[in-house]
Design a protein around this motif. Structure first.
Motif, short mmCIF file in Angstrom:
data_model
loop_
_atom_site.label_atom_id
_atom_site.label_comp_id
_atom_site.label_asym_id
_atom_site.label_seq_id
_atom_site.Cartn_x
_atom_site.Cartn_y
_atom_site.Cartn_z
N LEU A 31 0.86 -1.19 0.00
CA LEU A 31 0.00 0.00 0.00
C LEU A 31 0.90 1.23 0.00
O LEU A 31 1.93 1.24 0.67
N THR A 32 0.48 2.25 -0.73
CA THR A 32 1.31 3.45 -0.79
C THR A 32 0.47 4.70 -0.59
O THR A 32 -0.73 4.70 -0.85
N GLU A 33 1.15 5.73 -0.13
CA GLU A 33 0.49 7.01 0.10
C GLU A 33 1.38 8.05 -0.56
O GLU A 33 2.61 8.02 -0.38
N ARG A 44 5.00 7.30 0.98
CA ARG A 44 5.10 6.36 2.11
C ARG A 44 4.64 4.99 1.63
O ARG A 44 3.62 4.89 0.94
N ILE A 45 5.38 3.98 2.01
CA ILE A 45 5.08 2.62 1.55
C ILE A 45 5.01 1.69 2.76
O ILE A 45 5.96 1.64 3.54
N ASP A 46 3.89 1.01 2.88
CA ASP A 46 3.66 0.13 4.03
C ASP A 46 4.10 -1.30 3.68
O ASP A 46 3.52 -1.91 2.79
N GLU A 117 9.58 5.83 4.11
CA GLU A 117 9.15 7.19 3.76
C GLU A 117 10.21 7.82 2.88
O GLU A 117 11.38 7.89 3.26
#
Lengths: 132, 254
Positions: A31-33, A44-46, A117
């Motif tokens: 998931l990315t933001e 940001r990468i989870d 991040e």
């Protein structure tokens, strides 16, 4: 938003477009933001199950970001989804095409609790205009 | 089997006879950080709550869920004594949120509920630097707002709330049903078990469910991993609902 390369899919699995996994290569899409700020792009990468920053690889060009990360363990599902077959995942992969050119030399990354991040300064120069 | 409450095509069906005295109804619906879903799912497991019904609609996603080989509904109702829980394990389209919220509030009222609790999240950009997320509270009841302050939980003083919990709060006002919203600081677009644990700790002050959150924290990575696709679909739906309005300032004129 940057263009995001989706997971590759099996030719027969046309209905599964948009899934976040590829069981053949053992790869998950994280998931990315994404935040497009005035002077930088922030991503940001989870990536749960990634423990060490040494297991995270970030490759930048002026307009792309490629992330590869190795999980600290193989995550195994005995009956994955409707396939009902075994699936093992051990890495994450994600590629972005950025909406603005960035300066890779001055980009920064930090990794905490499985979250990566990235701060990617924009390359374009900005000029302020005096308002008269 | 009893059809109990139906609203604009959304129906709550009780598969067991629910006998509860002034029950507390907990809601875990897809929202920021999937806080409600993670928290309510954990409470259901820890308290060994019994499945007593489901919510269904023609406007819900065309899916059935299999657990241990048995097909079941993705939005289900659970009970233990005077605690009822509604839990969704699928993303819900913006179109279904209004009738679903209406039916939940109507059903809670019909059950003579003493309290409808929504567990959710507030997306904060610096979540990565927060070890213990703060929980904010809001209520339509003055006495509950006093309790929120007494428990040193910051009250949501100003701002917008968007989504199913917003509708339930609004409809509860109209129905004279005490409503409590507990929202933890959360990653906006990632499943956040840490924030779910914080919200359970806050809930314990109002409703002594006495649920330990250690195992939730221990399973954190597994939850984050397994909830990725639900989170992505939920984020897409939240965007359609205008969730970004939560980051806007309301007009202050009264």
């Amino acid at each position: 938003m940057p263009a995001q390369k989706r997971m590759p899919i099996e030719p027969a699995d046309t209905w599964s477009y948009g899934v976040m996994w590829d069981h053949i290569s053992g790869c998950l899409e994280p998931l990315t933001e994404f935040h497009d700020k005035e002077t930088e792009l922030m991503i940001r990468i989870d990536m749960p199950c990634v423990k060490r920053k040494a297991d995270v690889e970030v490759n930048l060009t002026e307009d792309t970001v490629a992330i590869e990360a190795k999980m600290n363990r193989v995550v195994q599902y005995e009956k994955w989804g409707t396939f009902q077959r075994e699936a093992k995942f051990f890495r994450y992969s994600k590629m972005f095409t950025l909406p603005a050119k960035i300066d890779p030399d001055h980009s920064k990354a930090r990794f905490k609790d499985g979250i990566l991040e990235l701060h990617l300064p924009k390359k374009e120069r900005r000029y302020s205009v005096k308002v008269e | 089997m009893k059809l109990t409450n139906s609203m604009e095509g959304v129906t709550i069906v009780e598969t067991e006879d629910i006998k509860a005295k002034k029950p507390v109804v907990l809601c875990g619906l897809p929202d920021i950080g999937l806080i409600g879903i993670i928290a309510v799912s954990h409470i259901i497991k820890e308290l060994n709550m019994k499945e007593v019904g489901y919510v269904d609609s023609d406007i819900f996603p065309l899916i059935v869920v299999f657990h241990h080989g048995e097909p079941t509904y993705p939005v289900r109702v659970y009970q233990k004594d005077n605690l009822l829980a509604i839990f969704a394990e699928t993303a819900l389209s913006p179109e279904s949120v209004h009738p679903l919220s209406k039916v939940i509030v109507g059903w809670a009222k019909e059950k003579n509920s003493s309290l409808l609790v929504s567990l959710g999240g507030i997306g904060v950009p610096n979540r990565i630097d927060i070890d213990t997320p703060r929980v904010y509270g809001a209520s339509n009841s003055a006495s509950l707002r006093e309790s929120i302050k007494k428990y040193e939980i910051p009250v949501m003083e100003e701002g917008f709330l968007v989504g199913p919990y917003a509708l339930m709060a609004k409809l509860s006002m109209h129905s004279d049903l005490p409503n409590l919203l507990l929202m933890a600081e959360s990653y906006p677009q990632y499943p956040d078990p840490g924030a779910a644990a914080a919200v359970i700790s806050a809930l314990n002050k109002f409703v002594p469910v006495n649920v330990d959150t250690k195992s939730l924290i221990q399973k954190s990575e597994e939850i984050r991993l397994n909830a990725r696709e639900l989170m992505r679909k939920t984020s897409e739906n939240m965007q359609k609902m205008g969730k970004s309005q939560e980051y806007e300032l309301p007009l202050m004129y009264v």
